[in-house]
Design an enzyme around this catalytic site. Structure first.
Site, mmCIF file in Angstrom:
data_model
loop_
_atom_site.group_PDB
_atom_site.id
_atom_site.type_symbol
_atom_site.label_atom_id
_atom_site.label_comp_id
_atom_site.label_asym_id
_atom_site.label_seq_id
_atom_site.Cartn_x
_atom_site.Cartn_y
_atom_site.Cartn_z
ATOM 1 C CG PHE A 160 11.491 5.120 10.529
ATOM 2 C CD1 PHE A 160 13.018 5.147 10.865
ATOM 3 C CD2 PHE A 160 11.009 6.590 10.363
ATOM 4 C CE1 PHE A 160 13.688 6.213 11.097
ATOM 5 C CE2 PHE A 160 11.855 7.511 10.704
ATOM 6 C CZ PHE A 160 13.129 7.485 10.941
ATOM 7 C CB VAL B 133 1.266 0.211 5.047
ATOM 8 C CG1 VAL B 133 -0.239 -0.285 5.374
ATOM 9 C CG2 VAL B 133 1.725 1.198 5.921
ATOM 10 C CG ASP C 202 -2.832 13.381 6.514
ATOM 11 O OD1 ASP C 202 -3.397 14.420 5.794
ATOM 12 O OD2 ASP C 202 -2.171 12.367 6.073
ATOM 13 N N GLY D 91 7.407 4.071 3.890
ATOM 14 C CA GLY D 91 8.098 5.688 4.506
ATOM 15 C C GLY D 91 9.384 5.276 4.595
ATOM 16 C CG LEU E 55 -2.012 -0.784 1.260
ATOM 17 C CD1 LEU E 55 -2.966 -0.871 2.586
ATOM 18 C CD2 LEU E 55 -2.799 -1.008 0.024
#
Length: 866
Positions: free
Chosen positions: A576, A579, A721, A574, A571
Site C-alpha cells: 500500500f 518509505v 516485530d 509495501g 528505504l
C-alpha cells in the site's frame, strides 16, 4: 522453473481434492476458528431466543462485536425471574455438527449509555435438536464465569470440548436483573459425523495400592452398566500419555486419559462398541489410540471384528483386523484398522483382549461421502424395486459408482487445467505490472515530491509487495488457548483520548477499534504487522483530511509543506505504500521543545517519510490515520517520534525521525567488519587493548531498547516485530525503536511466507505466536531475548542460522510439546553466563507468564552494566 512450480501446484491440488474425501480426527489445539456469529456466516434465522426485552434486543443482535463499534446491539431477554438461569436462553443453530472448543461473550455498552452484561452463564447443547445436555467442565462445574463489564470480550475454553449442532447460552443471575449478551462460538466442522457411541462402562484398577479409574467421566449420554446415546472421552481430541497413571489434564486422577476394561470382568473376551453416524458413509479406516504398557498388564487389542449396518439389520460379513504384536515398545500409539471401504450408518466393533487390560483414549473414523442408494441395495429376497427382472442389481451399483468416479476424475482434471492457466496468466501479468509501476515511480518520484503531488502509499501490516491482501492468513482465525489476552478497555483507560469518536477524522468507526487490531485484542505498534490485512472489495477514495480537524490534538501533527521534502533514498516498499529517506528543510520550526534533534537549525533534517498511495482503499486509509493518532501520542526518548504530517491534500504521508547511523543491524555489522579490519592491521602486542565496541556499549544499547519497550508495554502496546533491523542508531550509540524493517528488501530473508500471503519473522517469534497466532507483551519479551542475542553477536549470523525456516517452525513444536527437545540460541562469545542463563533463557520460557516483564529486564540489564 515456472513449469516445475505449476506441476508441484497441480500435485498439491490433487492431494487436497483427494484428501477432502477423507475424514480424520480433530486437533483441539488448532480447531479454534470463529463459526460465524461475528462474521455473519450464521444467518439471522438460525439465531433464536426464549424471549427478548424489546424488538431492538432480539436474538439476531446477539453477535459478538470484535470491531468495537458503538456496542449498542445485543440480545437482552425479558426480566430474569429465576436465579438459576435455566429459563432464558440465546440459541444458535450451526446447521451441522461442529467440534466447539471455545466461546466468547460480551455485554452491551451502547457507547457509554448501556451497562448490561452477564456475569455468569451456562451452556446447553444438542446434536439432534431434541435431546439437550448441560455442559460441565472436567470437574463437574456447570457455571461459566462471564463478563465483568459491558465492553470487554471474554473468551473461555470449553474443557471438555462439545460436539453439537445447537448451542444455548443461558445467563445466570443472583437476583432479578436485566442482562444482555453477545456471543461467538469457536471450533471446526465435525468431519467424523459420529453422533454417539455405546460402550461398557470403564473399570477400576488397583495398582500397588493406588486406585486407577478408567471410566468415561465426560460422557454426555445415558450412564448405566453400558453407556449409550452420547459422546465422551473417546472423541474429545485428547490422547492418553504412555504412562496411564499420569494425565494430560492437570489435577485429574490417575487413569483419567483412558477408558479401560478388565478381561476378567468381560467373560466373552472382548469389548463391544457401537458407533452411530449422522448418515450413510463410505468408511476407509478407523484409528484407535491404545495404551501398550505391558509391564503393567496393558496391551493393545489382539483383534478387531467390525460389523456394518445401513438399515435395521447388521450385515453378516464383518471386517477382521489383527495388528502386529509389539513386545518391545511400551509407547501409546494409534492403531489404524482398515474398514475396506464399507458403506454403513452404524458400525459395531468387537475388540479382543491380548492381556489383562485394554485401554483406549481416542477413536476416530476416516470416511468419504457414501455413493449409496438403499433402493439399489440387494435385498435378501427378490429384486430391488427399481431394477428390471433379470438385471443384476450389484452390477448396477458398480456401474453407477464407476460413472461417478469417472465424472469426478474428469472434473479434477478440468479444475487443474484452469488453475494452471490462471497461475501462468497471473505470473506474466504481475511481472508486466510490476515493471511498469516501478519504472513510473522511479522516474516521477523527485518531481512529485517537489510539486506536492507525490503518490504516497501506506506501509500497512502486510508489507510484502506480492502478498494477496484479499485472502486471510492462516493465523488470522486462531485464538489464544486461554483468556489472558490484552483487553481493549485497558487501552481506553490508559489513553482516554482513544475513546473519542473519530467523527472528527471523517471515519465511521471508533478509535477503540484499534484495540481489536491484534490477534489477542491488544493494539500493535509495529508496522510490520504479521497478520494479513482483510481488505474490503471497494477501493473508493476518501477525501484528504483538513488540518483543522486535528486541532487540539497535538502539535506534532502540524502540517508540513511538501515542497520542503527532498528525496534521498527509498528505504522500502509495501503493498500500500513506500518509505522514503528525505531531507526536510526547516523541520526544526515544527518540533516540540522536548524533542532534541541532532543537527543545527540551518541544515536540512534527515527524516523518514511514510506514504499512502492515492488509490489505497478505505481500510488502508483509515488505518493510516489511526496510526498517525497513535504515533503522535508516543513520548519516549527511545521510541521514534512522529514529527509532522502532510494530510491537507492527497496523497497522505507522515514524517518520522530517522537516525544518521541507520538501523542497528547494519550498524553492528559495520562495527564488526571494521573491527576485523583493524585487527588485521594491528600488531599482535597491540591487540590486547579495548575492543572498538565494548561489552558495556552493547549492553547500553540493550538497556535503551528495554526502556523503550517498557514504555510501550506500559501503554499496553504490542510491537510484534522487535529486532535490531527495527532499531535506529544516532550519535553516541543512541537507540530508538522503529517499525519499518520489514519493508526493506535487505531484510526480506528474515521473513517467512505463509501460504503465499502472510509473512512472519519466525526466527524472532515466540512459539505461541507462530502456532497459535497469540501476540502479547510476553511474546515481545521473547523477541527482545533474540534481539539481545543479535546485539551481543554483532549480528554476525541470523538467529538459528543452522536451521531452515521449516526446521525453525518444527522447533516451536518442540516448545509446545515441552519434552526437552527444543533448541535454544547458543550463548554469544562475549555474553556473561549470568546474562545468558538468567535473562536470555528466561525470555524464552515456554510458559509466557513466567517470562520477565520489560521493567524487570531493564532493571536486570542496568545492574549488569560494568
Amino acid at each position: 522453473m515456472e513449469v516445475m512450480k505449476v506441476q508441484q501446484m497441480s500435485h498439491h491440488v490433487v492431494f487436497i481434492l483427494l484428501a477432502a474425501t477423507v475424514r480424520s480426527q480433530v486437533n483441539p489445539e488448532m480447531c479454534r476458528y470463529p463459526l460465524g456469529m461475528t462474521g455473519g456466516q450464521i444467518q439471522d434465522e438460525d439465531i433464536s431466543a426464549s424471549s427478548q426485552w424489546s424488538e431492538s434486543t432480539a436474538a439476531r443482535f446477539g453477535r459478538l462485536d470484535l470491531d468495537n463499534g458503538d456496542g449498542d446491539g445485543a440480545w437482552c431477554p425479558d426480566i430474569m425471574s429465576e436465579p438459576d438461569g435455566l429459563k432464558e436462553y440465546l440459541q444458535v443453530d450451526l446447521r451441522s455438527l461442529y467440534f466447539i472448543t471455545l466461546v466468547g461473550t460480551q455485554g452491551r455498552h451502547a457507547d457509554g449509555m448501556g451497562n448490561e452484561f452477564a456475569q455468569r452463564y451456562r451452556i446447553k447443547y444438542s446434536r439432534d435438536g431434541s435431546s439437550w445436555v448441560e455442559w460441565q467442565d472436567r470437574k463437574g462445574r456447570q457455571v461459566i464465569e462471564g463478563n465483568r463489564n459491558a465492553y470487554d470480550v471474554v473468551l473461555k475454553d470449553l474443557e471438555p470440548p462439545i460436539i453439537a449442532r445447537f448451542v444455548r447460552f443461558m445467563p445466570v443471575t443472583d437476583h432479578s436483573m436485566i442482562v444482555c449478551m453477545r456471543v461467538e462460538l469457536y471450533g471446526c466442522e465435525w468431519l467424523d459425523g459420529l453422533m454417539s457411541y455405546s460402550i461398557p462402562d470403564g473399570h477400576q484398577m488397583i495398582y500397588r495400592g493406588l486406585d486407577v479409574y478408567f471410566n468415561d467421566s465426560v460422557y454426555d449420554g445415558a450412564s448405566a452398566e453400558r453407556l449409550t446415546k452420547g459422546l465422551g472421552q473417546l472423541t474429545d481430541g485428547t490422547w492418553g500419555l504412555d504412562d496411564f497413571l499420569h494425565s494430560h489434564i492437570y489435577g485429574m486422577w490417575p487413569g483419567y486419559d483412558y477408558v479401560g476394561w478388565n478381561n476378567k470382568s468381560l467373560p466373552k473376551g472382548y469389548v463391544e462398541m457401537i458407533f452411530e453416524f449422522d448418515h450413510v458413509r463410505n468408511f476407509t479406516s478407523m484409528k484407535v489410540h491404545c495404551n501398550n504398557m505391558f509391564s503393567r498388564g496393558v496391551r493393545m487389542f489382539r483383534q478387531a471384528t467390525c460389523y456394518f449396518r445401513s438399515g435395521s439389520d447388521w450385515e453378516a460379513d464383518p471386517v477382521t483386523f489383527r495388528p502386529n504384536v509389539d513386545r518391545t515398545s511400551q509407547n501409546a500409539r494409534f492403531v489404524t484398522v482398515s474398514l475396506g471401504d464399507r458403506t454403513a450408518s452404524a458400525i459395531k466393533c468387537r475388540f479382543h483382549f491380548s492381556d489383562l487390560w485394554m485401554l483406549f483414549s481416542e477413536v476416530a473414523f476416516q470416511s468419504g461421502s457414501a455413493v449409496y442408494n438403499t433402493s439399489l441395495t440387494p435385498r435378501k429376497h427378490g429384486h430391488p424395486t427399481n431394477t428390471l427382472p433379470g438385471e443384476d442389481p450389484t452390477h448396477k451399483v458398480d456401474d453407477s459408482n464407476t460413472r461417478i468416479l469417472i465424472g469426478c476424475l474428469v472434473a479434477i482434471i478440468a479444475i487443474l487445467l484452469v488453475i494452471i492457466v490462471i497461475i501462468l496468466w497471473r505470473q506474466v501479468w504481475q511481472k508486466m505490472l510490476e515493471k511498469a509501476s516501478r519504472r513510473l515511480l522511479d522516474n516521477e518520484l523527485t518531481a512529485r515530491l517537489a510539486v506536492q503531488t507525490q503518490a504516497f502509499s501506506s506501509l500497512h501490516s502486510s508489507l510484502s509487495s506480492e502478498s494477496d491482501s484479499t485472502t486471510n492468513s492462516t493465523y488470522e482465525r486462531i485464538f489464544p488457548l486461554c483468556s489472558d489476552y490484552q483487553e481493549p478497555s485497558r487501552l481506553i483507560r490508559k489513553l482516554p483520548e482513544f475513546a473519542q469518536s473519530t467523527e472528527h477524522l471523517g471515519l465511521s468507526t471508533s478509535c477503540r477499534a484499534l484495540a481489536s487490531s491484534g490477534a489477542d485484542g491488544a493494539p500493535h505498534y509495529a508496522e510490520a504487522d504479521i497478520i494479513s490485512l482483510q481488505e474490503s472489495s471497494d477501493s473508493y477514495s476518501i477525501t484528504a483530511v483538513n488540518m483543522n480537524l486535528f486541532a487540539g490534538t497535538d502539535s506534532s501533527m502540524r502540517e508540513f509543506p511538501r515542497h520542503k521534502l527532498t528525496f534521498k533514498e527509498k528505504l522500502g516498499e509495501g503493498q500500500f505504500g513506500e518509505v522514503h529517506l528525505c531531507e526536510a528543510e526547516g523541520m526544526q520550526d515544527f518540533l516540540d521543545e522536548d524533542l532534541s534533534i541532532e543537527g543545527n537549525n540551518e541544515s536540512p533534517l534527515l527524516v523518514a517519510v511514510k506514504t499512502l498511495r492515492e488509490d489505497a482503499n478505505k481500510n488502508a486509509r483509515n488505518d493510516f490515520l489511526k496510526e498517525i493518532r497513535i504515533m503522535s501520542r508516543l513520548r519516549d526518548p527511545n521510541i521514534v517520534r512522529l514529527l509532522a504530517v502532510c494530510v491537507d491534500t492527497d496523497p497522505l504521508c507522515m514524517i518520522t525521525e530517522y537516525m544518521e547511523n541507520g538501523d542497528l543491524n547494519q550498524f553492528l555489522c559495520m562495527l564488526r567488519l571494521k573491527e576485523a579490519a583493524d585487527e588485521d592491521k594491528t600488531e599482535p602486542e597491540e591487540k590486547e587493548g579495548e575492543s572498538m565496541v565494548s561489552y558495556s556499549k552493547l549492553i547500553g544499547m540493550a538497556v535503551q531498547i528495554a526502556s523503550g519497550m517498557k514504555y510501550l508495554s506500559s501503554l499496553n502496546f504490542v510491537h510484534r516485530d522487535l529486532a535490531t533491523r527495527n532499531c535506529l542508531v544516532g550519535k553516541n550509540y543512541t537507540i530508538k525503536i522503529a517499525d519499518f524493517g520489514m519493508s526493506r528488501n535487505l531484510y526480506r530473508g528474515d521473513y517467512y511466507r505463509i501460504q503465499g500471503r502472510a509473512v512472519l519473522p519466525i526466527r524472532w517469534m515466540s512459539w505461541e505466536s507462530i502456532l497459535l497466532g497469540k501476540f502479547t507483551m510476553a511474546s515481545d519479551v521473547w523477541a527482545f531475548g533474540v534481539t539481545l542475542w543479535e546485539i551481543l553477536t554483532l549480528c554476525k549470523k541470523q538467529p538459528y542460522s543452522q536451521l531452515s525456516d521449516e526446521q525453525v517452525i518444527e522447533n516451536t513444536g518442540e516448545f509446545f510439546r515441552d519434552q526437552g527437545k527444543q533448541v535454544y540460541l547458543p550463548k554469544p562469545p562475549r555474553c556473561p553466563d549470568g546474562v545468558y542463563n538468567d535473562l536470555m533463557l528466561s525470555c524464552w520460557r515456554r510458559n509466557a507468564k513466567q517470562r520477565p516483564s520489560f521493567q524487570e529486564i531493564h532493571t536486570q540489564l542496568m545492574e549488569s552494566l560494568p
